[in-house]
Write a protein that holds these residues in place. Structure first.
Motif, PDB file in Angstrom:
ATOM      1  N   ILE A   1      36.495  54.006  45.274  1.00 27.65           N
ATOM      2  CA  ILE A   1      35.080  54.542  45.552  1.00 27.65           C
ATOM      3  C   ILE A   1      34.314  53.696  44.359  1.00 27.65           C
ATOM      4  CG2 ILE A   1      33.755  56.347  45.320  1.00 27.65           C
ATOM      5  CD1 ILE A   1      35.469  56.682  47.635  1.00 27.65           C
TER       6      ILE A   1
ATOM      7  N   PHE B   1      33.409  50.600  45.680  1.00 30.02           N
ATOM      8  CA  PHE B   1      32.423  50.735  46.738  1.00 30.02           C
ATOM      9  C   PHE B   1      31.251  50.893  46.488  1.00 30.02           C
ATOM     10  CE2 PHE B   1      30.364  53.674  49.346  1.00 30.02           C
ATOM     11  CZ  PHE B   1      30.118  52.714  50.661  1.00 30.02           C
ATOM     12  N   ALA B   2      31.022  51.748  45.322  1.00 29.63           N
ATOM     13  CA  ALA B   2      29.783  52.158  44.876  1.00 29.63           C
ATOM     14  C   ALA B   2      28.977  50.948  44.160  1.00 29.63           C
ATOM     15  CB  ALA B   2      29.715  53.199  43.859  1.00 29.63           C
TER      16      ALA B   2
ATOM     17  N   VAL C   1      27.868  48.367  47.171  1.00 30.98           N
ATOM     18  CA  VAL C   1      26.549  49.044  47.952  1.00 30.98           C
ATOM     19  C   VAL C   1      25.320  48.417  47.267  1.00 30.98           C
ATOM     20  CG1 VAL C   1      25.036  51.062  48.125  1.00 30.98           C
ATOM     21  CG2 VAL C   1      27.254  51.243  48.458  1.00 30.98           C
ATOM     22  N   THR C   2      25.338  47.896  46.046  1.00 21.93           N
ATOM     23  CA  THR C   2      24.181  46.993  45.344  1.00 21.93           C
ATOM     24  C   THR C   2      24.357  45.715  45.291  1.00 21.93           C
ATOM     25  OG1 THR C   2      25.160  47.716  43.214  1.00 21.93           O
ATOM     26  CG2 THR C   2      23.540  49.162  44.275  1.00 21.93           C
TER      27      THR C   2
ATOM     28  N   ALA D   1      25.954  42.747  47.724  1.00 17.93           N
ATOM     29  CA  ALA D   1      26.118  42.321  49.197  1.00 17.93           C
ATOM     30  C   ALA D   1      27.108  41.431  49.146  1.00 17.93           C
ATOM     31  CB  ALA D   1      24.805  41.987  49.962  1.00 17.93           C
TER      32      ALA D   1
ATOM     33  N   ALA E   1      30.331  42.530  48.278  1.00 19.54           N
ATOM     34  CA  ALA E   1      30.904  43.447  49.483  1.00 19.54           C
ATOM     35  C   ALA E   1      31.584  42.369  50.508  1.00 19.54           C
ATOM     36  CB  ALA E   1      29.763  44.196  49.995  1.00 19.54           C
TER      37      ALA E   1
ATOM     38  N   ASP F   1      35.098  43.791  51.716  1.00 14.65           N
ATOM     39  CA  ASP F   1      35.290  44.632  52.488  1.00 14.65           C
ATOM     40  C   ASP F   1      36.080  44.302  53.996  1.00 14.65           C
ATOM     41  OD1 ASP F   1      32.781  46.016  51.063  1.00 14.65           O
ATOM     42  OD2 ASP F   1      34.564  47.175  51.570  1.00 14.65           O
TER      43      ASP F   1
ATOM     44  N   PRO G   1      38.681  47.930  56.211  1.00 13.69           N
ATOM     45  CA  PRO G   1      38.510  48.765  57.494  1.00 13.69           C
ATOM     46  C   PRO G   1      38.751  47.852  58.601  1.00 13.69           C
ATOM     47  CG  PRO G   1      36.614  48.963  55.956  1.00 13.69           C
ATOM     48  CD  PRO G   1      37.468  47.919  55.630  1.00 13.69           C
ATOM     49  N   GLN G   2      37.982  46.728  58.487  1.00  9.09           N
ATOM     50  CA  GLN G   2      38.376  45.770  59.607  1.00  9.09           C
ATOM     51  C   GLN G   2      40.004  45.378  60.013  1.00  9.09           C
ATOM     52  OE1 GLN G   2      36.010  45.480  57.282  1.00  9.09           O
ATOM     53  NE2 GLN G   2      34.333  44.373  58.291  1.00  9.09           N
TER      54      GLN G   2
ATOM     55  N   ALA H   1      36.804  54.965  60.617  1.00 10.72           N
ATOM     56  CA  ALA H   1      35.588  55.558  60.032  1.00 10.72           C
ATOM     57  C   ALA H   1      35.952  56.971  59.730  1.00 10.72           C
ATOM     58  CB  ALA H   1      34.289  55.592  60.934  1.00 10.72           C
TER      59      ALA H   1
ATOM     60  N   ALA I   1      38.171  57.010  56.584  1.00 12.07           N
ATOM     61  CA  ALA I   1      37.339  56.500  55.342  1.00 12.07           C
ATOM     62  C   ALA I   1      36.577  57.841  54.908  1.00 12.07           C
ATOM     63  CB  ALA I   1      36.375  55.677  55.623  1.00 12.07           C
TER      64      ALA I   1
ATOM     65  N   ALA J   1      20.472  53.398  42.527  1.00 10.13           N
ATOM     66  CA  ALA J   1      21.008  52.951  43.771  1.00 10.13           C
ATOM     67  C   ALA J   1      21.169  51.335  43.208  1.00 10.13           C
ATOM     68  CB  ALA J   1      19.719  52.636  44.742  1.00 10.13           C
TER      69      ALA J   1
ATOM     70  N   ILE K   1      25.523  57.942  47.526  1.00 12.87           N
ATOM     71  CA  ILE K   1      26.622  57.416  47.100  1.00 12.87           C
ATOM     72  C   ILE K   1      27.024  57.435  45.576  1.00 12.87           C
ATOM     73  CG2 ILE K   1      28.133  55.274  47.377  1.00 12.87           C
ATOM     74  CD1 ILE K   1      27.950  56.266  50.041  1.00 12.87           C
TER      75      ILE K   1
ATOM     76  N   MET L   1      33.574  61.123  60.680  1.00 12.84           N
ATOM     77  CA  MET L   1      33.437  59.902  61.003  1.00 12.84           C
ATOM     78  C   MET L   1      31.901  59.646  60.563  1.00 12.84           C
ATOM     79  SD  MET L   1      33.427  58.399  64.849  1.00 12.84           S
ATOM     80  CE  MET L   1      31.885  59.165  65.384  1.00 12.84           C
TER      81      MET L   1
ATOM     82  N   GLY M   1      31.851  58.253  57.002  1.00 18.24           N
ATOM     83  CA  GLY M   1      32.662  56.929  56.926  1.00 18.24           C
ATOM     84  C   GLY M   1      31.652  55.723  57.496  1.00 18.24           C
TER      85      GLY M   1
ATOM     86  N   LEU N   1      26.220  50.659  54.670  1.00 23.23           N
ATOM     87  CA  LEU N   1      25.765  50.382  53.459  1.00 23.23           C
ATOM     88  C   LEU N   1      26.321  49.170  53.071  1.00 23.23           C
ATOM     89  CD1 LEU N   1      25.194  53.568  51.337  1.00 23.23           C
ATOM     90  CD2 LEU N   1      23.562  52.299  52.490  1.00 23.23           C
ATOM     91  N   VAL N   2      27.639  48.854  53.297  1.00 21.11           N
ATOM     92  CA  VAL N   2      28.161  47.632  52.791  1.00 21.11           C
ATOM     93  C   VAL N   2      28.319  46.661  54.130  1.00 21.11           C
ATOM     94  CG1 VAL N   2      29.460  48.514  50.673  1.00 21.11           C
ATOM     95  CG2 VAL N   2      30.557  48.843  52.923  1.00 21.11           C
TER      96      VAL N   2
ATOM     97  N   TYR O   1      29.774  48.128  59.295  1.00 18.23           N
ATOM     98  CA  TYR O   1      29.038  48.543  60.769  1.00 18.23           C
ATOM     99  C   TYR O   1      27.570  48.089  60.739  1.00 18.23           C
ATOM    100  CZ  TYR O   1      33.434  51.215  60.284  1.00 18.23           C
ATOM    101  OH  TYR O   1      34.670  51.789  60.264  1.00 18.23           O
TER     102      TYR O   1
END
Lengths: 203, 203
Positions: A111, A114-115, A118-119, A121, A124, A128, A131-132, A166, A169, B23, B111, B167, B170, B176-177, B180
């Motif tokens: 996390i 991840f946080a 978020v800022t 890219a 990321a 990331d 998940p995929q 999702a 997550a 952020a 987040i 969901m 998630g 955000l990243v 999706y």
């Protein structure tokens, strides 16, 4: 090669120190100084093992992923031996839900990364793929289950896998802030799998 | 009461500054000094509006929740006018998916608070009523839809609502990243609602 083993062992110890800092105070707090202090070694020694801070962050991230994957794989392997494909799918999700102090800490580190992502890219994009990867694995398993008639042929396996990933997550996050218990999270996973695996007895 | 309005307006501007810091760099970076610099005012003036840092953090959090709720409510109100309960449920979820720069920023702030909560259970206990609130609202709507026969009576509305909320949580993180797109996230919401609302035409 005792020297190389020792080198890797030292890097892993530094990663553990980085995690404790990041899980407690967020990734931006994981400075060279803070990690060295947490590891109980000098900043020079940290820099000997990780000449650049980004290398340290990257090593610590890959190690978290490795440990979480090992943990999930153990459950998946056990489920695979039963030959029950629904149990295998379940193990992929159950294996990433935090269930003890150690896995809560590892998820908290995720996390924290991840946080930070978020800022950022660019970072990321590099990171990331979890998940995929999980979505593809589960989609393959659902397709296999469609062939054997345990999942109805009408389901879109890619979309169903994405929806399950999702949800999981969201459950991981929710468990970390005590919105859900592990038991409730598993109940929701079982609810969804019970709907998809309609060729089963009710789960 | 022009003075009170002005007071609140100033507090909101400080909250906006706090969000930009959080952020961008995480909540721990949102110090009094950093927020004052971002707002372009003195630390003394920030302290005039928020005598304690915790008050500032709390105000900024409540304001994020308020703005996100306003945004979701607008969609829910519009959907309610159609009299289509499935559209109302959808609006509750669609309304919290980041869809533009502003809502991405607000979600990134969420987040950042969440990441801080992971390590502070006391604060989390005070804050994390959003998923539960949304779950209750959606569960009520699903029960209503069961009465009118649009959702099969066999579904457990509480569990289904929890699964949908997890969901969507998630999906918010994933958007955000860039795991999706908004379109893909909405497709997954529609997929799940299409399964629950079996009394509908296929969605």
């Amino acid at each position: 090669m005792p020297k190389r083993v020792d080198h890797q062992q030292r890097q892993r110890e530094i990663a553990e120190a980085l995690w404790r800092v990041a899980a407690g105070k967020g990734l931006p707090a994981a400075t060279l100084r803070a990690v060295a202090a947490e590891a109980g070694i000098s900043m020079n020694l940290v820099q000997y093992y990780f000449p650049a801070k980004d290398e340290m962050l990257r090593f610590a991230w890959l190690r978290v992923v490795e440990l979480l994957a090992e943990r999930a794989d153990a459950g998946v392997d056990a489920a695979s031996k039963t030959g029950d494909i629904r149990a295998v799918v379940r193990a992929h999700f159950a294996g990433i839900l935090p269930s003890d102090e150690r896995s809560r800490m590892l998820s908290a580190v995720q996390i924290a990364y991840f946080a930070a992502d978020v800022t950022d890219a660019a970072r990321a994009a590099e990171r990331d793929q979890l998940p995929q990867y999980l979505s593809r694995t589960v989609a393959d398993l659902l397709r296999e289950a469609q062939v054997s008639g345990r999942v109805d042929a009408g389901y879109d396996c890619e979309l169903e896998a994405d929806a399950l990933v999702a949800m999981t997550a969201g459950l991981v996050s929710g468990i970390l802030v005590d919105v859900y218990t592990l038991e409730h999270a598993l109940r929701l996973v079982d609810l969804r799998l019970g709907q998809l695996f309609s060729g089963d007895e009710p789960g």
